[in-house]
Design an enzyme around this catalytic site. Structure first.
Site, mmCIF file in Angstrom:
data_model
loop_
_atom_site.group_PDB
_atom_site.id
_atom_site.type_symbol
_atom_site.label_atom_id
_atom_site.label_comp_id
_atom_site.label_asym_id
_atom_site.label_seq_id
_atom_site.Cartn_x
_atom_site.Cartn_y
_atom_site.Cartn_z
ATOM 1 C CD GLU A 1 -3.221 -0.891 1.985
ATOM 2 O OE1 GLU A 1 -3.436 0.237 2.438
ATOM 3 O OE2 GLU A 1 -3.906 -1.883 2.258
ATOM 4 N N GLY A 2 1.858 1.260 -0.863
ATOM 5 C CA GLY A 2 2.808 2.361 -0.935
ATOM 6 C C GLY A 2 4.011 2.041 -0.071
#
Length: 765
Positions: A454-455
Site C-alpha cells: 500500500e505504498g
C-alpha cells in the site's frame, strides 16, 4: 521627507491600480509561478482532489485547534461489534495454529477457512442490507489488530477483503444491479474477492499500470456485445490463489470512438469472475514464508461486457479517483491495525518475559539497558493505540484524509518494526528459535510485508506525506496551482492575484510567530489545558508555526524542483507527522480519563516528537539550496540553540518497572494483545507464569527472612531453595508444591522448542 512621501504615494497608486499592479507586481509573480511549477496532469489533479483534509490541515497551517481536537467525539465500539470481538474473533483464534499454518501447511485449516466465511470475516464493511456486518472503521481496525497479534497471516487474510477491493468499491460506486448480485455473495463467503492493481512494471506507481483494455465489439453469451478486450499481468495479489471474483484495474482506450470522442479514457476498474474464460489465477508467491494467500493473475485477450465495469460504463476512466479515495481510507485502517497488534504483543510479552527471566541473580528488567528498550516498548504501545483510534475515528466521522492515513501507514509500520526489534533483542535466544512457543518470530519475519505494501514506506515518506500535505493542507497553494493551470493567462491571473496577497500575509505572520515562539519558548501561547501538558501544547504550536513558514520558503525557493528534492521535503513531512502523532497522544490521554499513571508515557512521547521535529527542521535548514537562507531560518526557528531534550533516564526506569510489575497498567496499555484460551497457548503460558510467580510473593518473603536468619543459604532463588526450605520447615508441603508449579510454568517460558532431527515434529516444548 518629500521624497519618501512621493515614494509612498507611488506605491499606493500602483497597488490600487489593477492594470499597473498586474503589470509590475502580480503579473510577473504569476509568470514566475507558472514557470517554476511543473505541469499538473489530470492524474495528479485527481489525486490531489481525492479525499479530504482534517486535523493535519490545522497543524500544517500553524494553527493547531486544541479545543476542536479535545471536543472531537470519536465513535466507540457498539455492543454488536464488541460481542463479535469477544466471541467470533476469539473462536477464530482458537482455530488457527500459526506455526502449523506458516511452517507446515502454508495455509489455514479447512475449519478456519470455513469459519471465516460463515461468520462474516470477509464482509465487515459490507452494508447490512446485503448481509454484511457494516462495522465501523474502529471495529474493523480492532478486529484486525487482535487477529494480527495471534497470526499476521490471518490478520492479512481478514484485512484485504475489508480494505481496498471489490466489497468497498462496490459499496461506494457499484450499480444497483452489481450490488444486488455481488454483495450478498461476498457477505456470505460464497465468493472470495481479490483486487489486482500491482504488476511487474507498476508497483508503487499505480498510475503507471501498463495493463490495457480496448473498447470493442465481441461475443458474450452467444451475442455480439459492446465490451472490453483485456490484457493484464498482475502480481503480489493477496487472496488471488483462492479468489472467485477478481477486481481489476487497467487503462481503458477507445480507439474507434465507440463510447464518445475520448480515445484515452483512463484507469478503469472492473469485476470479473475468476471462472471467466481466459482469466488465469492460482500460482502462489511465498511472502516471507507467511501462510496468507498471495499470487499472480494474468489474462490475454479476455473479453468482458461493459457492464462489468464497477459502476457501469459511466465510471469508465474514473478508476484512479476511486482507488485513491478508497486506498486512503484502507491505508488508515488495515496496516495501522497490523502494527498496533504487533506493538501490543511486543510490549506485553517482553515485559512479562523480562520479569520472569533472570540473569546474574536479577530479573532482566532490572538492567538499565533493558529498561531503555522496555520504556520504548511501553511508549510505542500507547502511541500505536492513540494513532489507531484517532485515525480510524476520523474515517468513521466521514473523513477520507489522505495525508493522515499516509502518516499512520508509514509511522505505525516503522513503530512496529522498532517494537519487534526491541522485543527480539531482549528475548535473545528465546526469540530466534522457531516453534509453537515462539510468539515473536512470525511477526518479526513478516514485518517487511507491512513496510512494502500500500505504498512502500520510502515512497510514502519521501513523496506522499509532504507532497500531498503541501498542496491539500496549505490554505492557498492548491487554489494557486489551479489558477496556474488555467489556459487563459488573464483568467488565471485574476484568480491568482488575491491568493498571492493572502499568501504573503500568511507567510509573514507565521515567520513572526515562529521567531517570537522561539524567543519566549512559546510561553505566551494560549492553550485550553492548564495541567502538566500545557507546555507540550505550547511547544507543538510553536513548531507548527515553524513548519508553515519553512514550507512556504521551500516552495518559494524550489518550486517544482521540490518534488525531486525528496530528502529535503521528507524532513518537512516528518515534522507534520510528528505533530499529528503528538496530537493523537494528547487526545488519547484525555479521551481515556487523563490517568496520572499514564502521564510519563505522554511526556516521553511528546518530548520524543519535539526532539524529532527539531532535528528535521535543522536538517531542512542545513540542506536547503541557499546556505545563507538556511542559517537565517535556523536562527529564526531556534534563536537560543537546542530547544528540546528527551526524557530523563529516571522516567524510562519508572516506565519499564511499572510495565513489568503492574499487571493492571500493562494490560490497560496492551488491550489488543490476544491471550489464548488454551493452556498450551504460548502467550497464555506467559501470563499464567507471571500470575503464578506474583502469587509467590508471601512465600518469597518467608524465604528471604530465612536467608537473613541463616536458616537457608544466602544465595539462590525460591525455586533453587525449594527443597531446602521444605526440609527446614520454612515452607509447608502445599507451599512447596505451589513453588514447584510456578517453577514449571517459569521453565516453560524460558525453554524453547526442540524438534527431531528431521524437523518434522516437536519432541520437547
Amino acid at each position: 521627507m518629500l521624497f519618501w512621501i512621493i515614494v509612498i504615494v507611488a506605491v499606493v497608486y500602483v497597488f490600487r491600480s489593477t492594470s499597473l499592479r498586474q503589470q509590475w507586481i502580480t503579473g510577473p509573480a504569476f509568470k514566475l509561478f507558472k514557470r517554476v511549477l511543473p505541469p499538473l496532469s489530470q492524474t495528479e489533479r485527481e489525486a490531489m482532489e481525492a479525499g479530504s483534509v482534517w486535523l493535519e490541515a490545522d497543524l500544517f497551517k500553524g494553527q493547531p485547534d486544541w479545543q476542536k481536537l479535545y471536543d472531537l467525539a470519536l465513535p466507540e465500539l457498539t455492543a454488536e461489534e464488541q460481542d463479535f470481538i469477544d466471541n467470533e474473533v476469539t473462536e477464530l483464534m482458537s482455530l488457527i495454529d500459526d506455526f502449523d499454518a506458516v511452517h507446515n501447511r502454508k495455509d489455514f485449516s479447512d475449519a478456519a477457512w470455513q469459519y471465516m466465511r460463515e461468520k462474516g470475516f470477509f464482509s465487515l464493511i459490507i452494508p447490512k442490507e446485503y448481509g454484511g456486518k457494516a462495522f465501523s472503521a474502529l471495529a474493523n481496525s480492532t478486529i484486525v489488530s487482535k487477529i494480527a497479534s495471534r497470526s499476521l497471516s490471518a490478520g492479512v487474510t481478514v484485512m484485504v477483503p475489508n480494505s481496498l477491493g471489490p466489497g468497498e468499491l462496490l459499496s461506494h460506486y457499484g450499480t444497483e444491479q452489481q450490488k444486488d448480485y455481488w454483495l450478498p455473495r461476498l457477505a456470505s463467503g460464497q465468493d472470495i474477492p481479490c483486487f489486482a492493481l500491482t504488476g511487474p512494471e507498476a508497483g508503487s506507481d499505480a498510475g503507471g499500470i501498463p495493463d490495457t483494455g480496448i473498447v470493442t465489439l465481441g461475443e458474450f453469451e452467444g451475442k455480439e456485445t459492446l465490451g472490453i478486450r483485456l490484457n493484464w499481468e498482475k502480481r503480489y495479489i493477496t487472496l488471488a490463489p483462492v479468489a472467485t471474483v477478481l477486481g481489476l484495474a487497467f487503462k481503458l482506450q477507445d480507439p474507434d470512438g465507440l463510447l464518445g470522442d475520448n480515445k484515452h479514457i483512463g484507469i478503469t476498474c472492473a469485476l470479473i469472475p475468476t471462472s471467466h474464460a481466459g482469466v488465469e489465477v492460482g500460482n502462489r508467491h511465498l511472502p516471507l514464508e507467511q501462510a496468507f494467500m498471495n499470487g499472480t493473475t494474468r489474462g490475454k485477450d479476455v473479453f468482458i461486457p461493459l457492464d462489468w465495469i464497477i459502476g457501469g460504463k459511466d465510471y469508465a476512466g474514473k478508476g484512479w479517483r476511486m482507488l485513491i479515495e478508497c486506498l486512503s481510507a484502507g491505508r488508515g485502517i488495515s496496516l495501522p491495525a497490523l502494527s498496533a497488534g504487533n506493538a501490543h504483543l511486543s510490549a506485553q510479552t517482553t515485559a512479562i518475559y523480562s520479569a520472569i527471566r533472570q540473569q546474574f541473580g536479577c530479573s532482566l528488567y532490572e538492567f538499565e539497558g533493558v529498561q531503555d528498550g522496555l520504556a520504548q516498548l511501553a511508549a510505542n504501545a500507547y502511541k500505536a493505540e492513540a494513532i489507531r483510534r484517532l485515525t480510524a475515528g476520523g474515517i468513521d466521522l466521514g473523513q477520507k484524509p489522505g495525508v493522515v492515513t499516509a502518516i499512520a501507514k508509514y509511522h505505525m509500520t516503522e513503530l512496529a518494526r522498532e517494537s519487534i526489534n526491541i522485543a527480539m533483542d531482549i528475548h535473545g535466544g528465546k526469540g530466534i528459535q522457531m516453534g509453537p512457543n515462539n510468539y515473536l518470530a512470525s511477526l518479526y519475519t513478516a514485518l517487511p510485508v507491512s513496510i512494502t505494501v500500500e505504498g512502500a514506506n520510502i515512497l510514502t515518506r519521501n513523496l506522499m506525506i509532504f507532497g500531498q500535505g503541501a498542496t491539500r493542507c496549505h490554505p492557498y497553494v492548491f487554489e494557486e496551482m489551479m489558477a496556474a493551470a488555467e489556459p487563459d493567462f488573464q483568467t488565471g491571473l485574476n484568480q491568482f492575484e488575491p491568493l498571492l496577497f493572502k499568501h504573503v500575509k500568511f507567510a509573514v505572520g507565521n515567520a513572526f510567530a515562529a521567531f517570537f515562539g522561539g524567543l519566549t519558548g512559546a510561553r505566551f501561547v494560549r492553550v485550553p489545558k492548564q495541567d502538566a501538558n500545557k507546555r507540550h501544547m505550547q511547544q507543538i504550536h510553536r513548531i507548527s508555526k515553524g513548519l508553515a513558514f519553512c514550507s512556504d520558503i521551500a516552495m518559494l525557493m524550489l518550486g517544482g524542483e521540490l518534488k525531486r528534492r525528496e530528502m529535503l521535503s521528507a524532513r518537512l513531512g516528518d515534522v507534520l507527522s510528528e505533530l499529528y502523532m503528538a496530537s493523537a497522544v494528547l487526545k488519547h490521554f484525555y479521551a481515556t480519563g487523563a490517568n496520572p499513571q499514564q502521564q510519563p508515557l505522554v511526556d516521553f512521547l511528546i518530548r520524543e516528537s519535539l526532539v524529532n521535529c527539531e532535528a528535521a527542521l535543522k536538517g531542512f535548514c542545513r540542506h536547503i539550496s541557499n546556505p545563507v537562507v538556511g542559517v537565517l531560518l535556523k536562527r529564526l526557528l531556534f534563536p537560543w540553540g537546542t530547544s528540546f531534550t528527551a526524557v530523563s533516564d529516571g522516567v524510562k526506569t519508572q516506565l519499564a518497572t511499572t510495565l513489568c510489575t503492574d499487571d493492571a497498567f500493562r494490560n490497560n496499555l496492551t488491550p489488543l494483545c490476544y491471550v489464548g484460551r488454551e493452556e498450551d497457548d504460548a502467550v497464555r503460558v506467559l501470563n499464567d507464569a507471571m500470575t503464578a510467580i506474583d502469587n509467590l510473593t508471601p512465600l518469597m518473603k518467608k524465604v528471604r527472612a530465612a536467608q537473613q536468619a541463616k536458616t537457608l543459604p544466602r544465595k539462590g532463588s525460591i525455586f533453587q531453595l525449594r527443597e531446602a526450605a521444605l526440609a527446614a520447615g520454612v515452607l509447608s508441603e502445599s507451599e512447596a508444591d505451589q513453588v514447584a508449579q510456578a517453577d514449571a510454568l517459569r521453565m516453560r517460558v524460558i525453554n524453547v522448542d526442540e524438534f527431531d532431527f528431521s524437523l518434522d515434529s516437536v519432541v520437547n516444548a
